[in-house]
Scaffold this motif. Structure first.
Motif, PDB file in Angstrom:
ATOM      1  N   GLN A   1     -51.993   4.696  -8.900  1.00  0.00           N
ATOM      2  CA  GLN A   1     -51.986   4.724 -10.355  1.00  0.00           C
ATOM      3  C   GLN A   1     -53.294   5.336 -10.860  1.00  0.00           C
ATOM      4  O   GLN A   1     -54.219   5.545 -10.082  1.00  0.00           O
ATOM      5  CB  GLN A   1     -51.886   3.296 -10.904  1.00  0.00           C
ATOM      6  CG  GLN A   1     -50.701   2.497 -10.389  1.00  0.00           C
ATOM      7  CD  GLN A   1     -50.734   1.067 -10.908  1.00  0.00           C
ATOM      8  OE1 GLN A   1     -50.608   0.837 -12.102  1.00  0.00           O
ATOM      9  NE2 GLN A   1     -50.921   0.110 -10.018  1.00  0.00           N
ATOM     10  N   SER A   2     -53.321   5.575 -12.149  1.00  0.00           N
ATOM     11  CA  SER A   2     -54.568   6.021 -12.765  1.00  0.00           C
ATOM     12  C   SER A   2     -55.498   4.815 -12.892  1.00  0.00           C
ATOM     13  O   SER A   2     -55.054   3.684 -13.091  1.00  0.00           O
ATOM     14  CB  SER A   2     -54.272   6.595 -14.150  1.00  0.00           C
ATOM     15  OG  SER A   2     -55.458   6.629 -14.913  1.00  0.00           O
ATOM     16  N   LEU A   3     -56.780   5.068 -12.828  1.00  0.00           N
ATOM     17  CA  LEU A   3     -57.762   3.999 -13.010  1.00  0.00           C
ATOM     18  C   LEU A   3     -57.584   3.301 -14.358  1.00  0.00           C
ATOM     19  O   LEU A   3     -57.957   2.139 -14.519  1.00  0.00           O
ATOM     20  CB  LEU A   3     -59.188   4.586 -12.922  1.00  0.00           C
ATOM     21  CG  LEU A   3     -60.332   3.581 -12.908  1.00  0.00           C
ATOM     22  CD1 LEU A   3     -60.424   2.876 -11.569  1.00  0.00           C
ATOM     23  CD2 LEU A   3     -61.655   4.270 -13.201  1.00  0.00           C
ATOM     24  N   LYS A   4     -56.985   4.025 -15.280  1.00  0.00           N
ATOM     25  CA  LYS A   4     -56.719   3.453 -16.605  1.00  0.00           C
ATOM     26  C   LYS A   4     -55.955   2.144 -16.504  1.00  0.00           C
ATOM     27  O   LYS A   4     -56.138   1.232 -17.310  1.00  0.00           O
ATOM     28  CB  LYS A   4     -55.874   4.429 -17.424  1.00  0.00           C
ATOM     29  CG  LYS A   4     -56.627   5.296 -18.384  1.00  0.00           C
ATOM     30  CD  LYS A   4     -55.626   6.065 -19.223  1.00  0.00           C
ATOM     31  CE  LYS A   4     -56.305   6.799 -20.342  1.00  0.00           C
ATOM     32  NZ  LYS A   4     -55.338   7.530 -21.166  1.00  0.00           N
ATOM     33  N   ALA A   5     -55.064   2.074 -15.509  1.00  0.00           N
ATOM     34  CA  ALA A   5     -54.230   0.886 -15.357  1.00  0.00           C
ATOM     35  C   ALA A   5     -55.060  -0.358 -15.059  1.00  0.00           C
ATOM     36  O   ALA A   5     -54.651  -1.474 -15.381  1.00  0.00           O
ATOM     37  CB  ALA A   5     -53.210   1.115 -14.233  1.00  0.00           C
ATOM     38  N   LEU A   6     -56.234  -0.158 -14.471  1.00  0.00           N
ATOM     39  CA  LEU A   6     -57.081  -1.311 -14.142  1.00  0.00           C
ATOM     40  C   LEU A   6     -57.637  -1.994 -15.388  1.00  0.00           C
ATOM     41  O   LEU A   6     -58.018  -3.158 -15.345  1.00  0.00           O
ATOM     42  CB  LEU A   6     -58.258  -0.880 -13.260  1.00  0.00           C
ATOM     43  CG  LEU A   6     -58.072  -0.931 -11.746  1.00  0.00           C
ATOM     44  CD1 LEU A   6     -59.393  -0.661 -11.058  1.00  0.00           C
ATOM     45  CD2 LEU A   6     -57.526  -2.278 -11.298  1.00  0.00           C
ATOM     46  N   ARG A   7     -57.670  -1.249 -16.477  1.00  0.00           N
ATOM     47  CA  ARG A   7     -58.148  -1.843 -17.729  1.00  0.00           C
ATOM     48  C   ARG A   7     -57.230  -2.965 -18.201  1.00  0.00           C
ATOM     49  O   ARG A   7     -57.646  -3.858 -18.921  1.00  0.00           O
ATOM     50  CB  ARG A   7     -58.216  -0.771 -18.829  1.00  0.00           C
ATOM     51  CG  ARG A   7     -59.364   0.185 -18.709  1.00  0.00           C
ATOM     52  CD  ARG A   7     -59.218   1.253 -19.763  1.00  0.00           C
ATOM     53  NE  ARG A   7     -60.420   2.036 -19.923  1.00  0.00           N
ATOM     54  CZ  ARG A   7     -60.493   3.117 -20.697  1.00  0.00           C
ATOM     55  NH1 ARG A   7     -59.439   3.517 -21.376  1.00  0.00           N
ATOM     56  NH2 ARG A   7     -61.614   3.797 -20.793  1.00  0.00           N
ATOM     57  N   ASP A   8     -55.996  -2.879 -17.784  1.00  0.00           N
ATOM     58  CA  ASP A   8     -55.009  -3.876 -18.228  1.00  0.00           C
ATOM     59  C   ASP A   8     -54.819  -4.994 -17.211  1.00  0.00           C
ATOM     60  O   ASP A   8     -53.990  -5.876 -17.405  1.00  0.00           O
ATOM     61  CB  ASP A   8     -53.658  -3.186 -18.475  1.00  0.00           C
ATOM     62  CG  ASP A   8     -53.784  -2.057 -19.479  1.00  0.00           C
ATOM     63  OD1 ASP A   8     -54.560  -2.217 -20.429  1.00  0.00           O
ATOM     64  OD2 ASP A   8     -53.130  -1.009 -19.291  1.00  0.00           O
ATOM     65  N   VAL A   9     -55.561  -4.917 -16.118  1.00  0.00           N
ATOM     66  CA  VAL A   9     -55.405  -5.928 -15.071  1.00  0.00           C
ATOM     67  C   VAL A   9     -56.526  -6.954 -15.194  1.00  0.00           C
ATOM     68  O   VAL A   9     -57.687  -6.590 -15.352  1.00  0.00           O
ATOM     69  CB  VAL A   9     -55.471  -5.261 -13.669  1.00  0.00           C
ATOM     70  CG1 VAL A   9     -55.394  -6.319 -12.571  1.00  0.00           C
ATOM     71  CG2 VAL A   9     -54.342  -4.257 -13.511  1.00  0.00           C
ATOM     72  N   SER A  10     -56.158  -8.217 -15.153  1.00  0.00           N
ATOM     73  CA  SER A  10     -57.175  -9.259 -15.199  1.00  0.00           C
ATOM     74  C   SER A  10     -57.645  -9.520 -13.770  1.00  0.00           C
ATOM     75  O   SER A  10     -56.896 -10.037 -12.946  1.00  0.00           O
ATOM     76  CB  SER A  10     -56.583 -10.528 -15.800  1.00  0.00           C
ATOM     77  OG  SER A  10     -57.540 -11.553 -15.792  1.00  0.00           O
ATOM     78  N   ILE A  11     -58.852  -9.112 -13.494  1.00  0.00           N
ATOM     79  CA  ILE A  11     -59.371  -9.252 -12.128  1.00  0.00           C
ATOM     80  C   ILE A  11     -60.347 -10.420 -12.046  1.00  0.00           C
ATOM     81  O   ILE A  11     -61.364 -10.435 -12.743  1.00  0.00           O
ATOM     82  CB  ILE A  11     -60.038  -7.939 -11.667  1.00  0.00           C
ATOM     83  CG1 ILE A  11     -58.936  -6.889 -11.472  1.00  0.00           C
ATOM     84  CG2 ILE A  11     -60.827  -8.136 -10.384  1.00  0.00           C
ATOM     85  CD1 ILE A  11     -59.392  -5.598 -10.909  1.00  0.00           C
ATOM     86  N   ALA A  12     -60.024 -11.372 -11.228  1.00  0.00           N
ATOM     87  CA  ALA A  12     -60.841 -12.572 -11.000  1.00  0.00           C
ATOM     88  C   ALA A  12     -61.054 -13.353 -12.299  1.00  0.00           C
ATOM     89  O   ALA A  12     -60.558 -12.979 -13.352  1.00  0.00           O
ATOM     90  CB  ALA A  12     -62.166 -12.196 -10.347  1.00  0.00           C
ATOM     91  N   GLU A  13     -61.815 -14.446 -12.174  1.00  0.00           N
ATOM     92  CA  GLU A  13     -62.009 -15.311 -13.332  1.00  0.00           C
ATOM     93  C   GLU A  13     -63.291 -14.958 -14.074  1.00  0.00           C
ATOM     94  O   GLU A  13     -64.248 -14.478 -13.480  1.00  0.00           O
ATOM     95  CB  GLU A  13     -62.090 -16.777 -12.871  1.00  0.00           C
ATOM     96  CG  GLU A  13     -60.789 -17.311 -12.308  1.00  0.00           C
ATOM     97  CD  GLU A  13     -60.912 -18.773 -11.873  1.00  0.00           C
ATOM     98  OE1 GLU A  13     -61.856 -19.458 -12.313  1.00  0.00           O
ATOM     99  OE2 GLU A  13     -60.055 -19.208 -11.084  1.00  0.00           O
TER     100      GLU A  13
END
Lengths: 58, 358
Positions: free
Chosen positions: B55-67
């Motif tokens: 995917q584009s790195l853009k998609a990571l903006r919408d992913v909640s990573i860790a707490e």
């Protein structure tokens, strides 16, 4: 230079080779310089991320 | 002043500690550009057919990573072993994001730490794949390039064939669990390994120049692959830090293993550009190329080379403008200054972030 310029004409004026011969050491250094540096050249203090949709976070 | 081979010779008589090194720092962007840009863009063209495998790195903006709102960057500087980063991390109850350079992936996985995001940047055709394990690595390859065995980076890499087998085994086991921010500049071998290991790929472009400029290479690259362009800060460790706040939105970002230099007792031979330094100035003048810095927080001397010094300077400038608080928990090295809190890793992990020493 005279070894390289061979033709069927003569120049009106004397042509001198002004180019400095590059020494082996200089060529070695030049090659070494090429290998220095980082993984990417551009660093911006302020612009962190960009795409065509927006210039956000500039 | 531009440093060229022609005028370098005249600089050899300048034996002042670090003087030539400091002059070279100013030339690092130009030198890097000459070495990197074409191969990076060429790799990006070659990687076009593989973009649909991620995917584009853009998609990571919408992913909640860790707490929470913190991230810990693990880079591969010599301090990670000396300060036992993994042990401290494992002993803590840290639930924030762990962002690792590809060069520290082996270190993390060997300790059972699976990073939330791994970042890779450099387009080098044969070296970077070594962090992923090169299935085709031979003893002849090792004899031809002692870059890894010579350095004080990850001691396990000095036993290179064994380390290569180990990272291959570990990625076979953990690859699917690993998100990777895969630069479009990555070499064919690196991309191949990320695909083989079934890593969760997020593509991005490193900025090669200001996209606002006329004839910008970055803008042309974007036109070609439509991937977001990130200011990578010159190196993969800085790129990790950048992604932690600019992509993942973390507000408290700590860095470890970000030495940008060497312990005072490290022989010059074990530094990344030793061979080049030797070729440039000769054994007797190496002191003019390496720059010594006193770390006031640790009351200890370190030294660095022009490339690391450039990273350091750039990082300090970027940190001043960043939308996060930066903590250097390396507990060693040359990265200190305004806008960076120099604290221990334990302080950061236990939330004692107010104990800031500036």
């Amino acid at each position: 230079m005279t070894e390289l310029l061979k033709g069927n004409f003569s120049t009106k004026e004397t042509v001198e080779d002004t180019e400095t011969e590059t020494t082996l050491e200089q060529r070695f250094e030049k090659e070494a310089l090429k290998k220095l540096g980082g993984s990417i050249a551009f660093v911006s203090k302020q612009k962190v991320m960009w795409d065509d949709d927006d210039d956000k976070k500039d | 002043m531009t440093i060229t081979a022609e005028n370098l010779e005249n600089r050899h008589d300048s034996k002042t500690d670090g003087q030539l090194g400091m002059e070279l720092v100013a030339n690092m962007p130009e030198i890097t550009k000459a070495r990197i840009q074409n191969s990076g863009v060429e790799n990006a063209q070659n990687n076009l057919p593989h973009l649909n495998r991620g995917q584009s790195l853009k998609a990571l903006r919408d992913v909640s990573i860790a707490e929470g709102d913190s991230a810990l960057v693990v880079s591969a500087g010599p301090s990670i072993r000396r300060t036992n980063v993994a042990e401290k991390l494992l002993a803590s109850n840290y639930k924030g994001a762990i962002i690792a350079t590809e060069s520290s992936m082996l270190y993390c996985l060997r300790h059972g730490i699976v990073p939330d995001l791994v970042v890779t940047l450099d387009p080098h055709a044969t070296r970077i794949v070594r962090w992923f394990g090169d299935p085709n690595l031979t003893e002849a390859d090792l004899r031809a390039d002692d870059y890894f065995s010579r350095q004080d980076m990850d001691i396990s890499f000095s036993d290179e064939l064994r380390a290569n087998e180990q990272i291959i085994e570990l990625l076979e086991k953990y690859g699917k669990q690993i998100r990777i921010a895969l630069s479009s500049s990555s070499s064919k071998k690196v991309v191949q390994r990320a695909l083989e290991c079934d890593m969760d790929i997020y593509w991005w472009n490193p900025m090669y120049d200001d996209p606002g400029e006329k004839d910008s290479v970055t803008k042309q690259l974007y036109g070609m692959n439509k991937l977001p362009c990130v200011n990578a800060g010159g190196n993969v460790g800085s790129a990790c830090w950048m992604m932690s706040h600019a992509v993942l939105g973390k507000k408290h970002v700590a860095v470890t293993g970000m030495d940008f230099g060497y312990y005072a007792e490290t022989p010059y031979r074990n530094t990344q550009y030793y061979k080049e330094a030797l070729a440039l100035v000769g054994e007797e003048n190496l002191g003019s190329l390496y720059i010594r810095l006193f770390n006031p927080h640790l009351q200890q001397w370190f030294y660095t080379d022009p490339a690391y010094m450039w990273y350091r300077t750039s990082f300090l400038e970027m940190a001043a403008e960043a939308d996060c608080i930066t903590y250097n928990c390396t507990e060693g090295g040359t990265l200190f200054g305004d806008n960076i809190a120099f604290i221990t890793l334990e302080q950061f992990l236990t939330g004692q972030r107010t104990a800031i020493q500036q």
